[in-house]
Design a protein around this motif. Sequence first.
Motif, PDB file in Angstrom:
ATOM      1  N   ASP A  29      27.065-117.798  -9.127  1.00 14.96           N
ATOM      2  CA  ASP A  29      26.900-116.855  -8.233  1.00 14.96           C
ATOM      3  C   ASP A  29      25.855-115.633  -8.920  1.00 14.96           C
ATOM      4  OD1 ASP A  29      28.533-117.500  -6.632  1.00 14.96           O
ATOM      5  OD2 ASP A  29      29.975-117.011  -6.812  1.00 14.96           O
ATOM      6  N   GLY A  30      24.983-115.924  -8.667  1.00 13.75           N
ATOM      7  CA  GLY A  30      23.777-115.065  -9.303  1.00 13.75           C
ATOM      8  C   GLY A  30      23.079-113.611  -8.365  1.00 13.75           C
ATOM      9  N   TYR A  31      22.330-113.254  -9.192  1.00 14.27           N
ATOM     10  CA  TYR A  31      21.498-111.919  -8.421  1.00 14.27           C
ATOM     11  C   TYR A  31      20.622-111.596  -9.241  1.00 14.27           C
ATOM     12  CZ  TYR A  31      24.032-107.465  -8.934  1.00 14.27           C
ATOM     13  OH  TYR A  31      24.844-106.757 -10.127  1.00 14.27           O
ATOM     14  N   LEU A  32      19.624-110.496  -8.846  1.00 12.40           N
ATOM     15  CA  LEU A  32      18.635-110.292  -9.945  1.00 12.40           C
ATOM     16  C   LEU A  32      17.906-108.844  -9.081  1.00 12.40           C
ATOM     17  CD1 LEU A  32      16.263-110.890 -12.467  1.00 12.40           C
ATOM     18  CD2 LEU A  32      14.931-109.759 -10.308  1.00 12.40           C
ATOM     19  N   ASN A  33      18.554-107.619  -9.269  1.00 10.51           N
ATOM     20  CA  ASN A  33      17.764-106.318  -8.419  1.00 10.51           C
ATOM     21  C   ASN A  33      17.031-105.626  -9.440  1.00 10.51           C
ATOM     22  OD1 ASN A  33      18.128-103.036  -8.720  1.00 10.51           O
ATOM     23  ND2 ASN A  33      19.149-104.308  -6.171  1.00 10.51           N
ATOM     24  N   VAL A  34      15.785-105.362  -9.065  1.00  6.63           N
ATOM     25  CA  VAL A  34      15.082-104.487  -9.712  1.00  6.63           C
ATOM     26  C   VAL A  34      14.988-103.166  -8.128  1.00  6.63           C
ATOM     27  CG1 VAL A  34      12.399-104.429  -9.796  1.00  6.63           C
ATOM     28  CG2 VAL A  34      13.024-106.813 -10.000  1.00  6.63           C
ATOM     29  N   TYR A  35      15.032-101.677  -9.326  1.00  2.00           N
ATOM     30  CA  TYR A  35      14.516-100.917  -8.781  1.00  2.00           C
ATOM     31  C   TYR A  35      14.267-100.272  -9.875  1.00  2.00           C
ATOM     32  CZ  TYR A  35      16.352 -96.340  -7.672  1.00  2.00           C
ATOM     33  OH  TYR A  35      15.691 -95.146  -6.725  1.00  2.00           O
ATOM     34  N   GLY A  36      12.706 -99.499  -8.728  1.00  2.25           N
ATOM     35  CA  GLY A  36      11.082 -98.890  -9.645  1.00  2.25           C
ATOM     36  C   GLY A  36      11.921 -97.830  -8.490  1.00  2.25           C
ATOM     37  N   GLU A  38       9.521 -96.166  -6.452  1.00  3.11           N
ATOM     38  CA  GLU A  38       9.080 -96.232  -4.612  1.00  3.11           C
ATOM     39  C   GLU A  38       9.737 -98.221  -4.225  1.00  3.11           C
ATOM     40  OE1 GLU A  38       4.732 -96.451  -5.474  1.00  3.11           O
ATOM     41  OE2 GLU A  38       4.645 -94.479  -6.496  1.00  3.11           O
ATOM     42  N   ASP A  39      10.503 -98.281  -4.811  1.00  2.47           N
ATOM     43  CA  ASP A  39      11.016-100.045  -4.233  1.00  2.47           C
ATOM     44  C   ASP A  39      12.244-100.480  -5.259  1.00  2.47           C
ATOM     45  OD1 ASP A  39       9.831-100.919  -6.543  1.00  2.47           O
ATOM     46  OD2 ASP A  39       8.391-101.979  -5.824  1.00  2.47           O
ATOM     47  N   GLU A  40      12.703-101.212  -4.266  1.00  8.22           N
ATOM     48  CA  GLU A  40      13.884-101.898  -4.864  1.00  8.22           C
ATOM     49  C   GLU A  40      13.858-103.640  -4.485  1.00  8.22           C
ATOM     50  OE1 GLU A  40      18.397-101.432  -5.685  1.00  8.22           O
ATOM     51  OE2 GLU A  40      17.461 -99.932  -3.694  1.00  8.22           O
ATOM     52  N   LEU A  41      13.636-104.208  -5.060  1.00  7.38           N
ATOM     53  CA  LEU A  41      14.119-105.671  -4.662  1.00  7.38           C
ATOM     54  C   LEU A  41      15.559-106.268  -5.155  1.00  7.38           C
ATOM     55  CD1 LEU A  41      12.111-108.192  -3.722  1.00  7.38           C
ATOM     56  CD2 LEU A  41      11.926-108.336  -6.047  1.00  7.38           C
ATOM     57  N   ASN A  91      23.156 -97.707 -13.237  1.00 10.82           N
ATOM     58  CA  ASN A  91      23.148 -96.155 -12.413  1.00 10.82           C
ATOM     59  C   ASN A  91      23.135 -95.358 -13.063  1.00 10.82           C
ATOM     60  OD1 ASN A  91      23.841 -97.193  -9.817  1.00 10.82           O
ATOM     61  ND2 ASN A  91      25.437 -97.066  -9.713  1.00 10.82           N
ATOM     62  N   ALA A  92      23.366 -95.629 -14.635  1.00  7.72           N
ATOM     63  CA  ALA A  92      23.143 -94.368 -15.865  1.00  7.72           C
ATOM     64  C   ALA A  92      21.798 -94.715 -15.873  1.00  7.72           C
ATOM     65  CB  ALA A  92      24.350 -94.923 -16.460  1.00  7.72           C
ATOM     66  N   ALA A  93      20.875 -95.774 -16.111  1.00  6.49           N
ATOM     67  CA  ALA A  93      20.001 -97.129 -17.060  1.00  6.49           C
ATOM     68  C   ALA A  93      19.026 -96.561 -15.263  1.00  6.49           C
ATOM     69  CB  ALA A  93      19.645 -97.766 -16.569  1.00  6.49           C
ATOM     70  N   ILE A  94      19.486 -95.623 -14.269  1.00  4.17           N
ATOM     71  CA  ILE A  94      18.488 -95.604 -12.993  1.00  4.17           C
ATOM     72  C   ILE A  94      18.533 -93.930 -13.700  1.00  4.17           C
ATOM     73  CG2 ILE A  94      18.102 -95.104 -10.900  1.00  4.17           C
ATOM     74  CD1 ILE A  94      18.782 -97.731  -9.938  1.00  4.17           C
ATOM     75  N   LEU A 101       7.454 -91.730 -15.912  1.00  4.83           N
ATOM     76  CA  LEU A 101       6.702 -92.257 -15.358  1.00  4.83           C
ATOM     77  C   LEU A 101       6.704 -94.399 -14.856  1.00  4.83           C
ATOM     78  CD1 LEU A 101       4.820 -91.301 -13.599  1.00  4.83           C
ATOM     79  CD2 LEU A 101       3.187 -91.639 -15.104  1.00  4.83           C
ATOM     80  N   GLU A 102       7.002 -94.362 -13.476  1.00  4.58           N
ATOM     81  CA  GLU A 102       7.113 -95.551 -13.170  1.00  4.58           C
ATOM     82  C   GLU A 102       8.036 -96.641 -14.242  1.00  4.58           C
ATOM     83  OE1 GLU A 102       2.978 -97.440 -12.773  1.00  4.58           O
ATOM     84  OE2 GLU A 102       2.547 -95.349 -12.545  1.00  4.58           O
ATOM     85  N   ALA A 103       9.455 -95.681 -14.330  1.00  4.52           N
ATOM     86  CA  ALA A 103       9.935 -97.060 -14.764  1.00  4.52           C
ATOM     87  C   ALA A 103      10.840 -97.969 -14.366  1.00  4.52           C
ATOM     88  CB  ALA A 103      11.140 -95.848 -15.768  1.00  4.52           C
ATOM     89  N   ALA A 104      11.598 -99.136 -14.271  1.00  5.25           N
ATOM     90  CA  ALA A 104      11.914 -99.782 -13.056  1.00  5.25           C
ATOM     91  C   ALA A 104      13.478-100.550 -14.350  1.00  5.25           C
ATOM     92  CB  ALA A 104      11.319-101.086 -12.748  1.00  5.25           C
ATOM     93  N   VAL A 105      14.374-100.689 -13.791  1.00  7.13           N
ATOM     94  CA  VAL A 105      15.453-100.808 -13.975  1.00  7.13           C
ATOM     95  C   VAL A 105      15.935-102.350 -13.121  1.00  7.13           C
ATOM     96  CG1 VAL A 105      18.315-100.634 -14.359  1.00  7.13           C
ATOM     97  CG2 VAL A 105      16.294 -98.227 -14.440  1.00  7.13           C
ATOM     98  N   VAL A 106      16.504-103.058 -14.040  1.00 10.86           N
ATOM     99  CA  VAL A 106      16.056-104.608 -13.678  1.00 10.86           C
ATOM    100  C   VAL A 106      17.911-105.309 -14.234  1.00 10.86           C
ATOM    101  CG1 VAL A 106      15.595-106.447 -13.365  1.00 10.86           C
ATOM    102  CG2 VAL A 106      14.164-105.516 -13.737  1.00 10.86           C
ATOM    103  N   THR A 107      19.084-105.305 -13.451  1.00  9.43           N
ATOM    104  CA  THR A 107      19.552-105.907 -13.425  1.00  9.43           C
ATOM    105  C   THR A 107      20.273-107.488 -13.380  1.00  9.43           C
ATOM    106  OG1 THR A 107      20.757-104.085 -12.049  1.00  9.43           O
ATOM    107  CG2 THR A 107      22.534-105.472 -13.286  1.00  9.43           C
ATOM    108  N   LEU A 108      20.517-108.362 -14.095  1.00 12.62           N
ATOM    109  CA  LEU A 108      20.777-109.264 -13.378  1.00 12.62           C
ATOM    110  C   LEU A 108      21.815-110.000 -13.976  1.00 12.62           C
ATOM    111  CD1 LEU A 108      19.746-112.179 -13.585  1.00 12.62           C
ATOM    112  CD2 LEU A 108      19.623-112.622 -16.132  1.00 12.62           C
ATOM    113  N   SER A 109      23.428-110.407 -12.935  1.00 10.38           N
ATOM    114  CA  SER A 109      23.630-111.064 -13.514  1.00 10.38           C
ATOM    115  C   SER A 109      24.435-112.974 -13.104  1.00 10.38           C
ATOM    116  CB  SER A 109      25.182-110.366 -12.149  1.00 10.38           C
ATOM    117  OG  SER A 109      25.304-109.334 -12.968  1.00 10.38           O
ATOM    118  N   LEU A 110      24.830-112.856 -13.938  1.00  9.21           N
ATOM    119  CA  LEU A 110      24.836-114.525 -13.570  1.00  9.21           C
ATOM    120  C   LEU A 110      26.373-114.657 -13.515  1.00  9.21           C
ATOM    121  CD1 LEU A 110      21.596-116.218 -15.294  1.00  9.21           C
ATOM    122  CD2 LEU A 110      21.787-115.946 -13.166  1.00  9.21           C
TER     123      LEU A 110
END
Length: 148
Positions: A29-36, A38-41, A91-94, A101-110
């Motif tokens: 089961d997996g997901y990848l989340n990108v938090y910026g 201005e946006d989130e995916l 959440n701490a990384a975010i 400026l323009e930092a993003a946090v990506v979380t990947l779980s497999l």
Amino acid sequence: MAIFFRTPLTDALAFEMIDERLSSRMDFDGYLNVYGVEDELTVTWPRGMSAGAFKEQATDALRSTWRRARFWLVYQRCDSRDDLDINEIRNAAIRLSQRYLEAAVVTLSLLGRTDSASDLELVFVCFRDESDRRNFRVRYEGKFVPES
């Protein structure tokens, strides 16, 4: 308070670990989340989706992130070290990266469907400038991180 950011991985090692899991033919089961700012995916890996299809979507999301923020720090979360929950680290990384400026946090779980031996949980903290990445490492890596 626990230490959030320790034992960073190189980008190359992180991608090798991801590729190894996705090529293993194991069920995840997996997901990848990108938090910026201005946006989130979020990309999910539901039952029935092939590893190749998930890898393609995750690769596209990572490539898009890299175009905006090319300097990455990668941290692996492990149960064996009694690390905090992946969402607490995210959440701490975010919270901490919003100062850059323009930092993003990506979380990947497999997460393995049959056992946890092959689980992989990574947090990428992505910066636009190399100086921001260095600053983050000096300020937060291996140190206690206050709540606010």
